[in-house]
Enzyme design. Structure first.
Site, PDB file in Angstrom:
ATOM      1  CE  LYS A  50      -4.449  -1.265   0.246  1.00  0.00           C
ATOM      2  NZ  LYS A  50      -5.516  -0.706  -0.613  1.00  0.00           N
ATOM      3  CB  SER A 303      -0.769  -8.013  -0.500  1.00  0.00           C
ATOM      4  OG  SER A 303      -1.599  -8.696   0.423  1.00  0.00           O
TER       5      SER A 303
END
Length: 505
Positions: A50, A303
């Site tokens: 992110k 992720s």
């Protein structure tokens, strides 16, 4: 499409983000019979991809925009990226996070300069509050996924994969929450490697993009599961939906057990601990490969690694079931000690991973038992058939959520008609035959009234056993324990036992 590619190629992410490695997974590759690699976005400064989208978005803001301050809503990973990027450019960042957000993510956002506001039970509540706050204060709202600059920043993950993996790639697996990572990666991979499949992966209880595909438009799910909190999104983005619809080859959904098994796979090959959303793509790769046999190379994106430590307990409990190496069964057998020995022999050498039983006194015993499988899921049906043919009543609990979450820990309670019960805590050698040796050490007059065991991966098995021993047999019983040689502690007077397990007459 051209605009998205241009944005990805010119994205400004490396002031804060780093180029992460593409690591081979040799153990898993050997099991799957094909090369599998993992894109290590858990190694970013905020332990999540992110940071890329947040850095690119904040880098594009003007001085006037920065002076207004920024607001975002996030379950944690986007929040950390925005906080770090905004404070680095001198902007005030207000981060709205659900009250259910893991504490490790809340603490990380505060440590990176963000002002945290906890609001709502999930992302959607936090999002609505963040939008309202932005309107009231004039701050700029930074969307976690439905923004082209954010999508472009995330797309640099795909750009690195294409550069790092020179050989052909059969498929790239991307986790999907709102779709920002999937849209960006799919765009650049489709541009650079048109022959490569791009597969999105969602939890079965939070599949908002799959629902949008099926409906032909973005839809709002009534609720989503929170286990993989990083992708617990009820509604995909409008822009991410359009890109994913045009660019993804398929979407795979996986359950909690499969995600837990993937967390274990990542740990065994890299010694890294992924958060559930971080292991989601690898779980999808395993499921897709099982349905599409071949030898082509697969790439999965890890992720993130923002995991509360106490979540590991749940992950460890469910990983064995998720990878098909354990069956959980409810078995009915006669309430006699020789019946347990016969049952163990029927398992044909398979290891018992869990054994929960409490004496009932009405002729039948119901045991909750875990059995290690040698050959995966297909073996379970054969085992159940073998047990049924042996005269046992068998119910498969491997996919019973209530049994796995609650009942396995509640087997037992008080019993009646056991005036001389002793509660003993043993350490068994963690090897086949240890339980059978224990049973054989008991005289016929000594009744096994309780047994609780769970394999925790240690050198010894921790066992709590109840045995009804007449007072006149105290000396022979002690001699049998001494001969058995297993470390033992008498817990009969332990308040935990007397309050919850002590037999009533």
């Amino acid at each position: 499409m051209q605009d998205v590619i241009r944005r990805i190629l010119t994205a400004r992410v490396y002031d804060l983000a780093v180029e992460t490695p593409l690591d081979a997974l040799p153990r898993l590759s050997g099991r799957m019979g094909r090369p599998v690699t993992l894109k290590r976005e858990d190694l970013q400064p905020v332990f999540s991809f992110k940071i890329r989208g947040a850095a690119n978005k904040i880098a594009a803001l003007s001085a006037d925009d920065l002076a207004r301050g920024v607001v975002c809503a996030s379950a944690g990973n986007h929040a950390q990226g925005v906080a770090l990027a905004a404070t680095g450019r001198g902007a005030h960042a207000t981060i709205i996070m659900p009250v259910t957000t893991p504490a490790i993510k809340v603490q990380a956002v505060r440590a990176r300069g963000g002002q945290v506001v906890l609001h709502g039970d999930g992302y959607d509540d936090a999002y609505a509050h963040g939008r309202m706050l932005a309107e009231q204060t004039g701050a700029l709202f930074i969307h976690p996924f439905d923004d082209l600059d954010v999508i472009a920043g995330q797309g640099t993950v795909g750009l690195e994969i294409a550069r790092q993996h020179a050989d052909p790639i059969e498929a790239v697996f991307v986790p999907i929450g709102g779709g920002g990572l999937a849209a960006g990666v799919a765009a650049i991979i489709r541009f650079l490697r048109p022959e490569t499949k791009i597969i999105g992966v969602e939890p079965v209880d939070a599949a908002c993009m799959k629902a949008a595909f099926e409906a032909g438009e973005v839809v709002t799910l009534s609720h989503v599961g929170q286990f993989a909190d990083g992708v617990a999104v009820r509604r995909a983005g409008e822009q991410t939906f359009r890109l994913c619809r045009d660019l993804l080859d398929d979407i795979v959904t996986v359950d909690t057990d499969a995600i837990c098994a993937a967390v274990k796979d990542i740990f065994e090959d890299t010694r890294a601990v992924a958060e559930p959303a971080g292991a989601l793509a690898l779980a999808g790769a395993k499921a897709w490969a099982a349905a599409n046999p071949g030898a082509g190379a697969l790439v999965a994106i890890n992720s993130g690694a923002n995991l509360n430590f106490d979540r590991l307990r749940h992950v460890a409990e469910r990983a064995e079931i998720g990878e098909g190496t354990e069956a959980l069964l409810a078995v009915t057998l006669p309430e006699r000690r020789d019946a347990y020995a016969r049952f163990l022999k029927t398992l044909d050498g398979r290891s018992v991973t869990e054994f929960n039983y409490r004496w009932a006194g009405h002729g039948e015993a119901h045991i909750f038992v875990g059995v290690a499988l040698r050959e995966g899921v297909g073996e379970k049906a054969a085992l159940i058939k073998r047990l049924t043919a042996g005269g046992y009543g068998v119910e498969d609990m491997s996919d019973n959520e209530t049994a796995k979450l609650h009942v396995r820990y509640m087997v037992g309670g008080r019993a009646t008609g056991l005036p001389h019960e002793r509660i003993l805590r043993f350490q068994f050698p963690e090897r086949p035959g240890a339980f059978l040796r224990f049973l054989n050490s008991l005289q016929p007059a000594w009744t096994l009234t309780l047994f609780h065991y769970r394999n925790h991966g240690d050198d010894v098995g921790r066992v709590l056993a109840g045995i009804a021993v007449p007072p006149e047999d105290a000396a022979p019983f002690q001699a049998a324990l001494d001969a058995l040689g297993y470390p033992v502690v008498d817990e009969t007077d332990n308040p935990a036992c007397s309050l919850f397990l002590e037999a009533t007459n």
